[in-house]
Design a protein around this motif. Sequence first.
Motif, PDB file in Angstrom:
ATOM      1  N   THR A 273       2.103   2.980  12.453  1.00  0.00           N
ATOM      2  CA  THR A 273       3.317   2.743  13.022  1.00  0.00           C
ATOM      3  C   THR A 273       2.992   4.011  14.311  1.00  0.00           C
ATOM      4  OG1 THR A 273       4.805   3.767  12.115  1.00  0.00           O
ATOM      5  CG2 THR A 273       3.919   0.997  11.600  1.00  0.00           C
ATOM      6  N   ILE A 274       3.167   4.705  13.923  1.00  0.00           N
ATOM      7  CA  ILE A 274       2.920   6.182  14.821  1.00  0.00           C
ATOM      8  C   ILE A 274       1.914   5.953  16.117  1.00  0.00           C
ATOM      9  CG2 ILE A 274       2.547   7.693  13.592  1.00  0.00           C
ATOM     10  CD1 ILE A 274       5.956   8.059  15.233  1.00  0.00           C
ATOM     11  N   LEU A 275       0.852   5.838  15.505  1.00  0.00           N
ATOM     12  CA  LEU A 275      -0.480   5.975  16.039  1.00  0.00           C
ATOM     13  C   LEU A 275       0.264   5.023  17.381  1.00  0.00           C
ATOM     14  CD1 LEU A 275      -3.225   7.277  16.794  1.00  0.00           C
ATOM     15  CD2 LEU A 275      -3.737   5.418  14.909  1.00  0.00           C
TER      16      LEU A 275
ATOM     17  N   GLN B 238       1.473  15.603   5.895  1.00  0.00           N
ATOM     18  CA  GLN B 238       2.464  16.105   5.191  1.00  0.00           C
ATOM     19  C   GLN B 238       3.647  15.842   4.052  1.00  0.00           C
ATOM     20  OE1 GLN B 238       0.998  19.291   5.216  1.00  0.00           O
ATOM     21  NE2 GLN B 238       0.095  18.168   7.577  1.00  0.00           N
ATOM     22  N   MET B 239       3.691  14.767   4.369  1.00  0.00           N
ATOM     23  CA  MET B 239       4.794  13.253   3.583  1.00  0.00           C
ATOM     24  C   MET B 239       4.448  13.053   2.682  1.00  0.00           C
ATOM     25  SD  MET B 239       7.631  11.430   6.247  1.00  0.00           S
ATOM     26  CE  MET B 239       6.709  10.294   6.321  1.00  0.00           C
ATOM     27  N   ASN B 240       5.046  12.906   1.338  1.00  0.00           N
ATOM     28  CA  ASN B 240       4.223  12.457  -0.764  1.00  0.00           C
ATOM     29  C   ASN B 240       4.963  10.771   0.274  1.00  0.00           C
ATOM     30  OD1 ASN B 240       2.616  14.469  -1.716  1.00  0.00           O
ATOM     31  ND2 ASN B 240       4.351  15.621  -1.308  1.00  0.00           N
ATOM     32  N   GLU B 241       4.387  10.479  -0.888  1.00  0.00           N
ATOM     33  CA  GLU B 241       4.952   9.128  -1.263  1.00  0.00           C
ATOM     34  C   GLU B 241       6.514   9.267  -1.548  1.00  0.00           C
ATOM     35  OE1 GLU B 241       5.078   5.868  -0.363  1.00  0.00           O
ATOM     36  OE2 GLU B 241       3.327   5.614  -0.213  1.00  0.00           O
TER      37      GLU B 241
ATOM     38  N   GLY C   8       8.676  -2.162  14.892  1.00  0.00           N
ATOM     39  CA  GLY C   8       9.179  -3.027  13.376  1.00  0.00           C
ATOM     40  C   GLY C   8       8.634  -2.880  12.144  1.00  0.00           C
ATOM     41  N   GLY C   9       7.791  -1.626  12.048  1.00  0.00           N
ATOM     42  CA  GLY C   9       7.149  -2.154  10.353  1.00  0.00           C
ATOM     43  C   GLY C   9       8.815  -0.071  10.534  1.00  0.00           C
ATOM     44  N   GLU C  10       8.649   0.458  11.796  1.00  0.00           N
ATOM     45  CA  GLU C  10       8.738   2.141  11.268  1.00  0.00           C
ATOM     46  C   GLU C  10      10.056   2.178  10.809  1.00  0.00           C
ATOM     47  OE1 GLU C  10       9.193   5.725  11.612  1.00  0.00           O
ATOM     48  OE2 GLU C  10       7.670   4.960  11.509  1.00  0.00           O
ATOM     49  N   TYR C  11      11.382   1.240  11.239  1.00  0.00           N
ATOM     50  CA  TYR C  11      12.323   1.310  10.778  1.00  0.00           C
ATOM     51  C   TYR C  11      13.190   1.294   9.394  1.00  0.00           C
ATOM     52  CZ  TYR C  11      17.589   1.096   9.896  1.00  0.00           C
ATOM     53  OH  TYR C  11      18.947   1.260   9.639  1.00  0.00           O
ATOM     54  N   GLY C  12      12.205   0.369   8.609  1.00  0.00           N
ATOM     55  CA  GLY C  12      12.809  -0.151   7.324  1.00  0.00           C
ATOM     56  C   GLY C  12      11.626   1.050   6.266  1.00  0.00           C
ATOM     57  N   GLY C  13      10.376   1.169   6.846  1.00  0.00           N
ATOM     58  CA  GLY C  13      10.161   2.579   6.567  1.00  0.00           C
ATOM     59  C   GLY C  13      11.199   3.421   5.964  1.00  0.00           C
ATOM     60  N   ALA C  14      11.235   3.721   7.439  1.00  0.00           N
ATOM     61  CA  ALA C  14      11.685   5.160   7.268  1.00  0.00           C
ATOM     62  C   ALA C  14      13.224   4.881   6.313  1.00  0.00           C
ATOM     63  CB  ALA C  14      12.245   5.836   8.655  1.00  0.00           C
ATOM     64  N   ALA C  15      14.035   4.311   6.563  1.00  0.00           N
ATOM     65  CA  ALA C  15      14.977   3.886   5.225  1.00  0.00           C
ATOM     66  C   ALA C  15      14.000   3.358   4.755  1.00  0.00           C
ATOM     67  CB  ALA C  15      16.397   2.328   6.271  1.00  0.00           C
ATOM     68  N   VAL C  16      13.882   3.453   3.781  1.00  0.00           N
ATOM     69  CA  VAL C  16      14.023   2.513   2.789  1.00  0.00           C
ATOM     70  C   VAL C  16      12.588   4.199   2.317  1.00  0.00           C
ATOM     71  CG1 VAL C  16      11.826   1.754   0.567  1.00  0.00           C
ATOM     72  CG2 VAL C  16      13.552   0.719   2.243  1.00  0.00           C
TER      73      VAL C  16
ATOM     74  N   VAL D 146       1.223  -1.780  -0.012  1.00  0.00           N
ATOM     75  CA  VAL D 146       0.290   0.460   0.155  1.00  0.00           C
ATOM     76  C   VAL D 146       1.053   1.063  -0.038  1.00  0.00           C
ATOM     77  CG1 VAL D 146      -1.763  -1.390   1.573  1.00  0.00           C
ATOM     78  CG2 VAL D 146      -0.035   0.224   2.811  1.00  0.00           C
ATOM     79  N   GLY D 147       1.955   1.245   0.299  1.00  0.00           N
ATOM     80  CA  GLY D 147       2.772   2.554   0.697  1.00  0.00           C
ATOM     81  C   GLY D 147       3.630   3.008   1.405  1.00  0.00           C
ATOM     82  N   ARG D 148       4.791   3.717   1.567  1.00  0.00           N
ATOM     83  CA  ARG D 148       5.542   3.910   2.208  1.00  0.00           C
ATOM     84  C   ARG D 148       4.732   4.355   3.564  1.00  0.00           C
ATOM     85  NH1 ARG D 148       8.045   0.101  -0.592  1.00  0.00           N
ATOM     86  NH2 ARG D 148       9.727   0.641  -1.827  1.00  0.00           N
ATOM     87  N   LYS D 149       3.840   5.709   3.427  1.00  0.00           N
ATOM     88  CA  LYS D 149       3.410   6.864   3.952  1.00  0.00           C
ATOM     89  C   LYS D 149       2.438   6.255   4.580  1.00  0.00           C
ATOM     90  CE  LYS D 149       0.425  10.782   3.271  1.00  0.00           C
ATOM     91  NZ  LYS D 149       0.126  12.422   2.265  1.00  0.00           N
TER      92      LYS D 149
END
Length: 595
Positions: free
Chosen positions: A98-100, A241-244, A138-146, A89-92
């Motif tokens: 994850t933050i919620l 505010q972030m884009n994909e 567990g879902g945060e780091y990979g998304g941020a790095a990618v 579904v995408g990184r954003k």
Amino acid sequence: MAMAQTNAGDRSRPMTGEERKVIMASSAGTIFEWYDFYLYGSLAAIIGAQFFTAFPEATRNVFALLAFAAGFIVRPFGALVFGALGDIVGRKYTFLMTILIMGLSTFLVGLLPSYNSWGAAAPIILIILRMLQGLALGGEYGGAAVYVAEHAPANQRGYFTAFIQTTATLGLLLSLIVILSVQGYINGNWAPTAVLDAAGAVVMNPDGTEKMIKAFDLWGWRIPFLASIGLLLISLYIRLQMNESPAFKKMKEEGAASKAPLREAFGTWRNGKVALIALFGLVAGQAVVWYSGQFYALFFMQNVIKIDSFTANVLVAWSLILGTGGFLFFGALSDRIGRKPIILAGCLIAALTYNFVFPLLTQTANPALYAAHQTPVTVTASPEDCSFQFNPTGTAKFTSSCDIAKATLARTSVNYTTVEDPAATVAQVKVGDTVITAYDAAVLTGDDLKTSTAAFTKGVNDALTAAGYPLSAEANTTVARAQNFFDIFTGQKITIVLILTYLILLVTMVYGPIAAMLVEMFPTRIRYSGLSLPYHIGNGWFGGLMPATAFAISAQTGNVYGGLWYPIIIAGATVVIGILFVPGNTHKKDIFADD
């Protein structure tokens, strides 16, 4: 915050201002998420006293660390769930989920009643909330790095992803600053109260004074957790505010997205072996060096060297301030000479120096304790009388004379050796020339048990005091103390900060280039899933369990430094595996040209 549309394949050009804003926004949100996660690690000893009061102090410390580790144990499962979502579904939008979860779990820890109020339900719920935090992370780091790597110019991937690497340390630093500020205010305005036992009697210290608990340790520790609700709202705003990622959008437009990223990433040997190489040849060693330099160093100072928590947090905070720039330095350096040599060099240096650095830390921070370690202390007992006192389930009862003797010595950070005597019926502790006979709690009851416990404890404490062990923190004038955040300008405290900064610089060597390295090892269609699992197995299991495992090894061996062999062996093994199997020159790879 609209981002200018650019050609996703043109990555050697300078980064646009809008792209910089996107990356910095991603990093800022990640700092807040790490802040939430690290609050517990920074307050593990205090929280352990609130939620594991049913257990002896030595066991309580292990449980507190295991509750901290619970968040790491489930991180690989979070990596699987959110990694797959991120590739589908995408990184954003994965970021938002994850933050919620992280923010709400942290807030609820601040509201959770203690063991005295809710009994066994309190530590159970605490561990559940820790596990929810771990799933989210567990879902945060990979998304941020990618996300950051897919925005960055090709010749600066190491540098820009290093900003994500700083977020873990900056999150820890933010948590320490908040803790120190709240701790100073609470303890300065509320007086300590006496500690009561289960019967309502005042607990006494070994020197005969009343045992007191500070207001922050009693209830003030909750405030940093409750304050996280504000950070949650800020983080949600940032994420919205972030884009994909341009790479993900390009892949979706071309219809090249994976419909089953987990099966594709780990169900074939071609991709599965890459994950195994990343885990054992890079991440495992990086993880133990990272957690040794930040969390175990903090725990070691508080629970082994016996530095008060405020001073320990101040000293670690200053080392983080001095050392954090190393992430960017080594990230940028990896863009020039490659990621692999920097990461493996950091693991090797750590493995070769830990057995020198931590004793030096003891010698500097608590000279009286270091000097006392030179006094020979032995426990003579039958091998059948001694147990391995690592009890993660809380079901074991350590009542033998050998176990009682070892637990008593472990609480006072005594270095001792065990002498096996099959003929011994009751264990004996020998401090210098003084011999104290232990007791078997399994055969004693009532007043007899109380009398034996008191006599043995007093005998050991008197012998240790005579040998120079500083059992009373108030009477120990050699231990490092900081009165406020800027009270570090003495030779002793500056030396401690430099030692800790050295450990942080090793962290920056292994951690600064790792995000870019992992991104470059996996194709776009499975990149989120592919890198997340080995990263979180390495950091969640090898790294997250490091403090509890090292503490248990030290308690078993009778050597306060014995647990260091855990990170030393793993870091050394990573160096060997990494040299043999990890590919070089990944920094030159075009991550948009999937194989």
